[in-house]
Design an enzyme around this catalytic site. Sequence first.
Site, PDB file in Angstrom:
ATOM      1  N   ARG A 260       0.842  -1.199   0.000  1.00 48.31           N
ATOM      2  CA  ARG A 260       0.000   0.000   0.000  1.00 48.31           C
ATOM      3  C   ARG A 260       0.875   1.245   0.000  1.00 48.31           C
ATOM      4  O   ARG A 260       1.834   1.332   0.760  1.00 48.31           O
ATOM      5  CB  ARG A 260      -0.924   0.012   1.221  1.00 48.31           C
ATOM      6  CG  ARG A 260      -1.848  -1.201   1.258  1.00 48.31           C
ATOM      7  CD  ARG A 260      -2.853  -1.150   2.371  1.00 48.31           C
ATOM      8  NE  ARG A 260      -3.625  -2.393   2.402  1.00 48.31           N
ATOM      9  CZ  ARG A 260      -4.606  -2.654   3.268  1.00 48.31           C
ATOM     10  NH1 ARG A 260      -4.931  -1.756   4.178  1.00 48.31           N
ATOM     11  NH2 ARG A 260      -5.251  -3.805   3.215  1.00 48.31           N
ATOM     12  N   ARG A 275       1.743   1.381  10.270  1.00 50.98           N
ATOM     13  CA  ARG A 275       1.327   1.743   8.910  1.00 50.98           C
ATOM     14  C   ARG A 275       2.513   1.593   7.968  1.00 50.98           C
ATOM     15  O   ARG A 275       3.363   2.461   7.871  1.00 50.98           O
ATOM     16  CB  ARG A 275       0.795   3.176   8.902  1.00 50.98           C
ATOM     17  CG  ARG A 275      -0.072   3.515   7.695  1.00 50.98           C
ATOM     18  CD  ARG A 275      -0.678   4.896   7.836  1.00 50.98           C
ATOM     19  NE  ARG A 275      -1.579   4.989   8.954  1.00 50.98           N
ATOM     20  CZ  ARG A 275      -2.862   4.625   8.953  1.00 50.98           C
ATOM     21  NH1 ARG A 275      -3.380   4.148   7.841  1.00 50.98           N
ATOM     22  NH2 ARG A 275      -3.608   4.740  10.028  1.00 50.98           N
ATOM     23  N   GLU A 347      -7.127  -0.243  15.357  1.00 52.74           N
ATOM     24  CA  GLU A 347      -7.696  -1.216  14.425  1.00 52.74           C
ATOM     25  C   GLU A 347      -6.686  -2.303  14.077  1.00 52.74           C
ATOM     26  O   GLU A 347      -5.528  -2.017  13.766  1.00 52.74           O
ATOM     27  CB  GLU A 347      -8.137  -0.510  13.142  1.00 52.74           C
ATOM     28  CG  GLU A 347      -8.705  -1.468  12.106  1.00 52.74           C
ATOM     29  CD  GLU A 347      -8.727  -0.873  10.706  1.00 52.74           C
ATOM     30  OE1 GLU A 347      -8.702  -1.677   9.748  1.00 52.74           O
ATOM     31  OE2 GLU A 347      -8.737   0.369  10.564  1.00 52.74           O
ATOM     32  N   SER A 350     -10.636  -5.499   9.822  1.00 47.82           N
ATOM     33  CA  SER A 350     -11.857  -4.911   9.285  1.00 47.82           C
ATOM     34  C   SER A 350     -12.590  -6.014   8.538  1.00 47.82           C
ATOM     35  O   SER A 350     -12.003  -6.677   7.679  1.00 47.82           O
ATOM     36  CB  SER A 350     -11.517  -3.751   8.351  1.00 47.82           C
ATOM     37  OG  SER A 350     -12.657  -3.006   8.021  1.00 47.82           O
ATOM     38  N   ARG A 389       0.470  -5.734  12.756  1.00 48.78           N
ATOM     39  CA  ARG A 389      -0.254  -5.119  13.871  1.00 48.78           C
ATOM     40  C   ARG A 389      -0.456  -6.106  15.014  1.00 48.78           C
ATOM     41  O   ARG A 389      -0.477  -5.714  16.185  1.00 48.78           O
ATOM     42  CB  ARG A 389      -1.588  -4.547  13.389  1.00 48.78           C
ATOM     43  CG  ARG A 389      -1.394  -3.358  12.455  1.00 48.78           C
ATOM     44  CD  ARG A 389      -2.648  -2.553  12.257  1.00 48.78           C
ATOM     45  NE  ARG A 389      -2.390  -1.391  11.397  1.00 48.78           N
ATOM     46  CZ  ARG A 389      -3.206  -0.364  11.253  1.00 48.78           C
ATOM     47  NH1 ARG A 389      -4.352  -0.332  11.925  1.00 48.78           N
ATOM     48  NH2 ARG A 389      -2.890   0.649  10.458  1.00 48.78           N
TER      49      ARG A 389
END
Length: 423
Positions: A260, A275, A347, A350, A389
């Site tokens: 990403r 991130r 988070e 998801s 994460r």
Amino acid sequence: MHDIKFIRENPEAFDAALVRKGQQPVAAEIIALDAKRREALNESQAAQARRNEASKLIGQAMAQKDAEKADALKAEVAELKTRLSELEEQARAGDAALAERLAALPNLPAADVPDGADETGNVELVRWGDQPQFDFEPKEHADIGPALGMDFETAAKISGARFTFLRGGIARLNRALGQFMLDAQVARGYAECATPYLVRDEAVFGVGQLPKFAEDLFQTTDGRWLISTSEVSLTNSVREQILTAAELPIRLTALTPCFRSEAGSAGRDTRGLIRQHQFEKVELVTIAAPDQSEAEHERMCAASEAILQALGLPYRKMLLCAGDMGQASRKTYDLEVWLPGQNAYREIASISNCGDYQARRMNTRYRPEGEKGTEFVHTLNGSALAIGRTLVAIVENYQQADGSVRVPEALLPYMGGIEVLQA
């Protein structure tokens, strides 16, 4: 994509749902584009019918030796031929304009999704686990990790910001997490897959990431895209197919790297693993009949929660409000893990029900049992979980006063005898 018939018949409801998702009303614009396209098609059909009729009349006129009438009809046919070419081009342009406009629109939120513009409108549903208590000040993973082999400096020299080089026991823990998660989901009935990491435009379009989110992705020199998650490959594995009712639901899982650009995250989470441009994730994807999708959504969320519970990581389950959901989702649960170093929930997964939004873009249907016609399937996807994460959460929740980190019991079979990570 959206059903144009639904928009024509329910413009106010369509606009109201779009507004809930933070969009401007567009039903009138869509209907106007569709009307212009349909007008060109209808005129084209009428012109073609008249051309066919005039062509037959030419033969009759010539048989009757009526040269004047035959010539007039020939002139009319020639004029109609030119007009037909113009109308066909108008229809093609109308189709393209309508498709482009529809492709840019997000999915509509489900009725039970709460209103809200951003994360402040999300609703907490469940909390699980006790937050660990320390007799020292807990640190963030970016402060603990370097002594344990989490090397940000070497990664920066090789690749730049938002990359990490792992060494030794923490690299083993990273690998253990992926294997543990994948094994757990296969045991729950998800079929293990090994997917391509490079995909074509139509695959990225199919899941709703193109055209709107091109800047969030990495593209190769030959035009292929690096997957942002294996959702792209797994979901597109049924593109342009007509499935049988007996095949559904199809449950798939894969452990892959994800890439990403994080184009919109300048200045956010610049320290550590939160991130990254490159990370690994176990993804779940389900292809379901419409009457199965709600139950499959709950099942998928439970599969992700089970990983956190097995690892003993405290978390909360959030129902996202309409304005905080992704482009393709009609209903999303987020799982947020507790990070003691940040004193916050962040988070980690998801889990989304996309309804028939992606299926329309991929043209994936199924034939209900006993029926001749077909319907669009529903697609669902979820993280189970993001490896980096989860590694962050373990380092922060299992840290000890001397800077070492205990390995969760569930991972010990994968660790080759390592029970504690230490400098």
